[in-house]
Design an enzyme around this catalytic site. Structure first.
Site, mmCIF file in Angstrom:
data_model
loop_
_atom_site.group_PDB
_atom_site.id
_atom_site.type_symbol
_atom_site.label_atom_id
_atom_site.label_comp_id
_atom_site.label_asym_id
_atom_site.label_seq_id
_atom_site.Cartn_x
_atom_site.Cartn_y
_atom_site.Cartn_z
ATOM 1 N N GLU A 93 40.387 61.099 6.970
ATOM 2 C CA GLU A 93 41.178 60.063 6.828
ATOM 3 C C GLU A 93 40.500 58.727 6.516
ATOM 4 O OE1 GLU A 93 43.861 61.445 10.345
ATOM 5 O OE2 GLU A 93 42.059 60.860 11.080
ATOM 6 N N CYS A 106 39.479 51.012 5.471
ATOM 7 C CA CYS A 106 38.309 51.811 6.208
ATOM 8 C C CYS A 106 37.990 53.067 5.683
ATOM 9 C CB CYS A 106 38.516 51.771 7.805
ATOM 10 S SG CYS A 106 37.554 52.691 8.836
ATOM 11 N N CYS A 113 31.476 64.208 12.441
ATOM 12 C CA CYS A 113 30.232 63.592 12.636
ATOM 13 C C CYS A 113 29.224 64.234 13.718
ATOM 14 C CB CYS A 113 30.519 62.251 13.065
ATOM 15 S SG CYS A 113 29.095 61.227 13.286
ATOM 16 N N CYS A 117 28.641 60.630 20.047
ATOM 17 C CA CYS A 117 29.027 59.592 20.908
ATOM 18 C C CYS A 117 29.984 59.935 21.694
ATOM 19 C CB CYS A 117 29.270 58.224 20.302
ATOM 20 S SG CYS A 117 28.083 58.123 19.026
ATOM 21 N N CYS A 120 33.722 58.813 21.173
ATOM 22 C CA CYS A 120 34.404 58.718 19.885
ATOM 23 C C CYS A 120 35.047 60.266 19.367
ATOM 24 C CB CYS A 120 33.462 58.566 18.790
ATOM 25 S SG CYS A 120 33.881 58.701 17.275
ATOM 26 N N CYS A 333 39.621 52.410 15.678
ATOM 27 C CA CYS A 333 38.359 53.011 15.708
ATOM 28 C C CYS A 333 38.267 54.076 16.877
ATOM 29 C CB CYS A 333 37.403 51.895 16.226
ATOM 30 S SG CYS A 333 37.361 50.256 15.110
HETATM 31 N N1 SAH Z 1 29.563 56.091 12.582
HETATM 32 C C1 SAH Z 1 29.487 54.942 12.410
HETATM 33 C C2 SAH Z 1 30.877 54.340 11.806
HETATM 34 C C3 SAH Z 1 32.015 55.001 12.018
HETATM 35 S S1 SAH Z 1 32.458 54.410 13.925
HETATM 36 C C4 SAH Z 1 29.238 53.979 13.582
HETATM 37 O O1 SAH Z 1 29.295 54.704 14.719
HETATM 38 O O2 SAH Z 1 28.981 52.542 13.648
HETATM 39 C C5 SAH Z 1 32.954 52.806 13.722
HETATM 40 C C6 SAH Z 1 33.112 52.144 15.046
HETATM 41 O O3 SAH Z 1 34.069 52.600 15.919
HETATM 42 C C7 SAH Z 1 31.646 51.916 15.802
HETATM 43 O O4 SAH Z 1 31.243 50.750 16.066
HETATM 44 C C8 SAH Z 1 32.043 53.004 17.105
HETATM 45 O O5 SAH Z 1 31.207 52.448 17.982
HETATM 46 C C9 SAH Z 1 33.441 52.384 17.167
HETATM 47 N N2 SAH Z 1 34.082 53.611 18.012
HETATM 48 C C10 SAH Z 1 33.817 54.635 18.104
HETATM 49 N N3 SAH Z 1 34.888 55.318 19.009
HETATM 50 C C11 SAH Z 1 35.549 54.156 19.658
HETATM 51 C C12 SAH Z 1 36.783 53.885 20.616
HETATM 52 N N4 SAH Z 1 37.094 55.387 21.219
HETATM 53 N N5 SAH Z 1 37.237 52.971 20.918
HETATM 54 C C13 SAH Z 1 36.644 51.802 20.048
HETATM 55 N N6 SAH Z 1 35.670 51.888 19.316
HETATM 56 C C14 SAH Z 1 35.152 52.943 18.987
HETATM 57 FE FE1 SF4 Z 2 29.913 59.140 14.737
HETATM 58 FE FE2 SF4 Z 2 31.650 58.419 16.055
HETATM 59 FE FE3 SF4 Z 2 29.327 58.087 16.870
HETATM 60 FE FE4 SF4 Z 2 30.100 56.560 14.742
HETATM 61 S S1 SF4 Z 2 30.864 56.533 16.758
HETATM 62 S S2 SF4 Z 2 28.440 57.829 14.998
HETATM 63 S S3 SF4 Z 2 31.726 58.315 13.934
HETATM 64 S S4 SF4 Z 2 30.353 60.087 16.732
#
Ligand code: SAH
Ligand code: SF4
Length: 349
Positions: A93, A106, A113, A117, A120, A333
């Site tokens: 996406e 974006c 991934c 985390c 996410c 995000c």
């Molecule tokens: N993997 C990379 C880039 C993709 S995530 C990273 O983690 O930086 C992009 C951003 O979205 C990151 O700063 C992450 O912390 C944030 N993010 C992930 N899940 C989220 C959520 N449920 N609500 C708000 N931000 C989120």
């Molecule tokens: Fe991967 Fe989501 Fe963590 Fe970014 S925030 S590293 S996309 S699991």
């Protein structure tokens, strides 16, 4: 009979080689690059600057691959989400975010991934596969074509995936964006969860795009709980790397901080954050948590978010609250997940 070459899978140097091997002058290679990366053609036949004979000649043994648009949704706030299917049927996406004078796209660097985390949605699906450089770049080409005569002005690698876990392909994609598509390095931002060795390798290998680091906690205890990468590269190591990171004058590292209710949103956290970031040329983006069905986490109250921000701004640091857009279409995000994977999982029961 030589294999059918996907011209988009070639680096700039490889396109020159390809042309030379076919006895074509260098300007033909430049024209090919221009039509693929700036005029967004989907086939050799669309390159009208080439004679029919040349197009047909090239079509014997080479072609231009494309992402297929599988879905397009528009949020009530104007944000658009594009679902693309790749040649092997996997999906990724991309999210287009219009703002006053800019159009930010974006993009994804991986399908899924592996970083896991806890907040996410992309992380909850695990890694499906790395994207090739052209699959990363093609998100921009495809969107530019879909929104013509509009054109994407800014790129953030903040979609699905950890860009530095797909280092070589992402670096190649960065070179093509900034070198072949005419996107300024200052308008490209790579966001990482903190893969320290790769972060330190980046300046020597890639164009100097902006760096964003997802910090998301102020103690190792909490960060390791919500971001498993912290068990390998804890906060001190990550921030030491940020201190050593070579920055051009007037450039700053962006720290992203997802505010999660009752997890990392106290006044003590805000004060600790200020201390941790002292001495690093940076700005802080606070992202109130975007809920989804797999996290069991909450967004903090508006009051908590504002109090957190005030503590940081009172210490003279630049801090913005980044209200993620496109939440009604799961484009914000951390809310991205390709469609097919979901279907397959449902199929498996
Ligand atoms: N993997 C990379 C880039 C993709 S995530 C990273 O983690 O930086 C992009 C951003 O979205 C990151 O700063 C992450 O912390 C944030 N993010 C992930 N899940 C989220 C959520 N449920 N609500 C708000 N931000 C989120
Ligand atoms: Fe991967 Fe989501 Fe963590 Fe970014 S925030 S590293 S996309 S699991």
């Amino acid at each position: 009979m030589p294999a059918n070459i996907d011209l988009k899978s070639l680096s700039k140097a490889d396109v020159y080689r390809f042309a030379a091997e076919r006895g074509l002058p260098k300007y033909r290679a430049n024209q090919l690059l221009h039509w693929m990366y700036e005029r967004n053609v989907r086939s050799l036949q669309e390159i009208t600057e080439f004679s029919k004979a040349l197009r047909n000649g090239l079509a014997e043994g080479s072609y231009i691959s494309n992402l297929e648009l599988a879905d397009r949704q528009r949020s009530k706030d104007g944000t658009e989400k594009f679902l693309f299917s790749l040649e092997d049927g996997q999906t990724v996406e991309s999210v287009l975010i219009p703002d006053k004078d800019r159009l930010t796209l974006c993009i994804s660097s991986q399908a899924g991934c592996a970083m896991g985390c806890g907040f996410c949605l992309t992380g909850s699906m695990g890694l499906v596969r790395n994207l090739k450089a052209h699959e990363i770049i093609d998100q921009i080409i495809s969107v530019n074509r879909l929104i013509a005569p509009g054109r994407v002005t800014n790129i953030v690698l903040m979609g699905m995936g950890e860009p530095l876990a797909n280092f070589d392909e992402v670096v190649e994609a960065l070179w093509r964006m900034t070198g072949l598509m005419g996107i300024s390095k200052r308008r490209v931002t790579l966001s990482t969860s903190g893969l320290v060795p790769k972060m330190l390798e980046l300046p020597a290998k890639a164009p100097d795009v902006n760096l964003a680091v997802s910090l998301n906690a102020t103690t190792d205890e909490v960060r390791s709980r919500i971001m498993p990468v912290n068990r390998t590269y804890p906060i001190k190591e990550l921030l030491d790397a940020c201190r050593r990171y070579p920055l051009k004058p007037r450039r700053r590292i962006t720290f992203e901080y997802v505010l999660i209710g009752g997890v990392n949103d106290t006044r003590t956290d805000a004060k600790r954050l200020v201390k941790l970031l002292k001495g690093i040329p940076c700005k802080v983006n606070l992202i109130p948590f975007n809920p989804h069905d797999r996290s069991g986490m909450q967004r903090p109250s508006e009051e908590t978010v504002l109090a957190f921000q005030k503590i940081i701004s009172d210490s003279n640091m630049t801090v913005l609250i980044r209200e993620s857009r496109g939440q009604d279409i799961l484009a914000a995000c951390g809310q991205l997940r390709g469609k097919q994977k979901q279907k397959k999982m449902e199929g498996r029961g």
